[in-house]
Design an enzyme around this catalytic site. Structure first.
Site, PDB file in Angstrom:
ATOM      1  N   VAL A   1       0.831  -1.208   0.000  1.00 46.29           N
ATOM      2  CA  VAL A   1       0.000   0.000   0.000  1.00 46.29           C
ATOM      3  C   VAL A   1       0.866   1.259   0.000  1.00 46.29           C
ATOM      4  O   VAL A   1       0.674   2.161  -0.828  1.00 46.29           O
ATOM      5  CB  VAL A   1      -0.977  -0.011   1.200  1.00 46.29           C
ATOM      6  CG1 VAL A   1      -1.690   1.324   1.338  1.00 46.29           C
ATOM      7  CG2 VAL A   1      -2.004  -1.130   1.041  1.00 46.29           C
TER       8      VAL A   1
ATOM      9  N   PHE B   1      -8.433   0.737  -1.812  1.00 48.30           N
ATOM     10  CA  PHE B   1      -9.201  -0.363  -2.427  1.00 48.30           C
ATOM     11  C   PHE B   1      -8.427  -1.048  -3.546  1.00 48.30           C
ATOM     12  O   PHE B   1      -8.993  -1.803  -4.321  1.00 48.30           O
ATOM     13  CB  PHE B   1     -10.546   0.159  -2.950  1.00 48.30           C
ATOM     14  CG  PHE B   1     -11.381   0.808  -1.868  1.00 48.30           C
ATOM     15  CD1 PHE B   1     -12.024   0.035  -0.917  1.00 48.30           C
ATOM     16  CD2 PHE B   1     -11.484   2.188  -1.781  1.00 48.30           C
ATOM     17  CE1 PHE B   1     -12.769   0.624   0.100  1.00 48.30           C
ATOM     18  CE2 PHE B   1     -12.227   2.798  -0.772  1.00 48.30           C
ATOM     19  CZ  PHE B   1     -12.881   2.014   0.174  1.00 48.30           C
TER      20      PHE B   1
ATOM     21  N   LYS C   1     -14.493   0.189   4.170  1.00 47.47           N
ATOM     22  CA  LYS C   1     -13.444  -0.778   3.826  1.00 47.47           C
ATOM     23  C   LYS C   1     -13.834  -2.194   4.276  1.00 47.47           C
ATOM     24  O   LYS C   1     -13.783  -3.145   3.490  1.00 47.47           O
ATOM     25  CB  LYS C   1     -12.129  -0.333   4.479  1.00 47.47           C
ATOM     26  CG  LYS C   1     -10.994  -1.285   4.346  1.00 47.47           C
ATOM     27  CD  LYS C   1     -10.383  -1.272   2.960  1.00 47.47           C
ATOM     28  CE  LYS C   1      -9.255  -2.290   2.868  1.00 47.47           C
ATOM     29  NZ  LYS C   1      -8.729  -2.422   1.527  1.00 47.47           N
TER      30      LYS C   1
ATOM     31  N   GLY D   1      -7.907 -16.302  -1.120  1.00 47.07           N
ATOM     32  CA  GLY D   1      -6.847 -16.198  -0.108  1.00 47.07           C
ATOM     33  C   GLY D   1      -6.252 -14.813  -0.133  1.00 47.07           C
ATOM     34  O   GLY D   1      -6.924 -13.853  -0.514  1.00 47.07           O
TER      35      GLY D   1
ATOM     36  N   CYS E   1      -5.703 -10.071   2.479  1.00 47.29           N
ATOM     37  CA  CYS E   1      -6.819  -9.172   2.798  1.00 47.29           C
ATOM     38  C   CYS E   1      -8.119  -9.871   3.180  1.00 47.29           C
ATOM     39  O   CYS E   1      -8.610  -9.690   4.289  1.00 47.29           O
ATOM     40  CB  CYS E   1      -7.066  -8.240   1.619  1.00 47.29           C
ATOM     41  SG  CYS E   1      -5.597  -7.333   1.161  1.00 47.29           S
TER      42      CYS E   1
END
Ligand code: UGA
Length: 434
Positions: free
Chosen positions: A16, A157, A209, A262, A265
């Site tokens: 991120v 996202f 989220k 998987g 997240c």
């Protein structure tokens, strides 16, 4: 208040943080990325990427060269130079479903101690609802001078494997704020993206989220559950998914049946959200069912292999794909790795291959043979398994594979191949929901 180009600091250079830093530099801002691992900073300063993410390396090199993107291991340096600070540190899942927030706590304290003038602190890490308020409280407590600041929640996202594109072309940008003061500057940061921006309170942003990720996981679990019914009734999951997906209210994305989802997240997000609900007295049974269906999907796949091979012990099985999905080298909670571990436990000998994830898989998979070329995986195998939907697997030389295998059997956990074509080629072919 602040003017464009914004002076931005990103703390944490994981998926991120690094993508956010590179993309914010790409849209013209002055960005400094901080990481407390000096070897990572050294790598980044020499143009090497610690992760594989399509398009990222080019973006980092280009913006570093243009002087808009810098890397440092000093939080002090990063925070002092910047007006806007993004927190993008890891929030690892713990075995009981809670999230380890100690990195966020530590960074909040560090920022507090370095605050000498008004700054905006933006949380981009994946966090449980309520974290933004805690960050604000912590900064207030540890800040020696009475400087004003704002804490904002700006959930991310982006999908791994598409992160750069997702960041630069987002469906929406969510800004959760405690006051209106930072809103103008925040909108300026993202103005070049021409995106839909929604401004909410902090808790709503954080909940968006959780709710989005859990809904997407639910969608995958739903189509996987339908795939079971397809298998039992002789229907075809691809036709069913296409028929459903054309309804705009449903949408065609995330309707690919698989051996399960998987990654770092969805599984974590589900556990966190279930726990958050539980702590507030709500039993989110729907999401527990999503977890159950996902685990069951893997079990069904293993059973399919066992039913066909009869005894798994001492069979040689070739595994195509180790990453948790295509376009990434990430093997965290990868269904492909889980499958390998399961088959190893049953006594199978494994020959494995992945276009990008071999190095990371070597750290978690022991006693398997890593093969450098996908067409060599089939050598001497009793069966082949497709575990990750890498598009290049479609180019596998199937005739060659058939000749090199003890028996031409292929289990397709991602529905990459056409069943009719596989049968015509002489394969015993088993896929998902068709
Ligand atoms: C997910 C979300 O899609 C992002 O929006 C979010 O930002 C991110 O989590 C996050 O919270 O950081 P990601 O985990 O990178 O992104 O991957 P996805 O593309 O969502 O796939 C997740 C899993 O679902 C993979 O194992 C994938 O193979 C599986 N999947 C996905 C299916 O089995 N079928 C599908 O139709 C779609």
């Amino acid at each position: 208040m602040f003017s464009v180009p914004m002076k931005i600091c990103i703390i944490g250079t994981g998926y991120v943080g690094l993508v956010t830093g590179a993309c914010l530099a790409e849209i013209g801002h002055e960005v400094i990325c901080v990481d407390n691992a000096p070897e990572k900073i050294k790598m980044l300063n020499s143009g090497q990427m610690p992760i594989y993410e399509p398009g990222l390396e080019e973006l980092v090199k280009k913006n570093a060269l243009a002087g808009r993107l810098k890397f440092t291991s000093s939080t002090k340096d990063g925070v002092e130079r910047s007006d806007i600070i993004f927190i993008a540190v890891p929030t690892p899942a713990q075995p009981d479903g809670s999230v380890d927030l100690s990195f966020i706590d530590r960074v909040s304290q560090e920022i507090a101690e370095l605050l000498t003038r008004y700054k905006i602190i933006i949380d981009k890490s994946v966090v449980p609802v309520g974290t933004g308020d805690k960050v604000a409280e912590t900064i207030r407590r540890y800040c020696k001078s009475k400087v004003a600041f704002d804490v904002v929640s700006n959930p991310e996202f982006m999908r791994e494997g598409y992160a750069v594109n997702d960041f630069l072309h987002p469906d929406r940008i969510v800004l959760g704020v405690q006051s209106q003061r930072p809103v103008h500057a925040l909108k300026e940061i993202y103005a070049p993206l021409n995106a839909n921006i929604i401004v909410t309170d902090i808790n709503s942003a954080e909940l968006i989220k959780h709710a989005s990720n859990s809904f997407l996981a639910l969608k995958v679990a739903y189509i996987n559950a339908i795939s079971v019914i397809c298998e039992e009734t002789g229907a075809n999951i691809e036709e069913v998914a296409q028929g459903m997906g054309l309804d705009k209210r449903i949408g065609k994305d995330f309707l690919n049946a698989s051996l399960g989802f998987g990654g770092s997240c969805f599984p974590k997000e589900l556990s966190t959200f279930i726990r958050i609900a539980e702590e507030r007295g709500y039993d989110f049974g729907l999401l527990r069912e999503v977890q159950r269906i996902n685990a069951q999907q893997m079990e069904r796949f293993v059973r399919k292999i066992a039913d066909t091979l009869w005894v798994i012990k001492d069979k040689t099985i070739g595994i195509l794909g180790l990453a948790f999905k295509q376009n990434t080298d990430d093997v965290r909670l990868s269904p492909a790795v889980a499958l390998c571990q399961r088959l190893r436990k049953e006594g199978a000998h494994l020959r494995v291959y992945d276009p990008k994830a071999m190095n990371k898989a070597k750290m978690v998979l022991k006693e398997v043979t890593f093969v450098g070329d996908m067409n060599q995986v089939a050598d001497g195998c009793d069966a082949l398994v497709v575990a990750t939907e890498w598009p290049e697997f479609k180019k596998l030389d199937l005739e060659y594979a058939r000749e090199r295998m003890t028996h031409p059997i292929l289990f397709d956990g991602r529905n990459l191949f056409d069943p009719k074509k596989m049968e015509d080629l002489g394969f015993i072919y088993k896929s998902i929901g068709r």
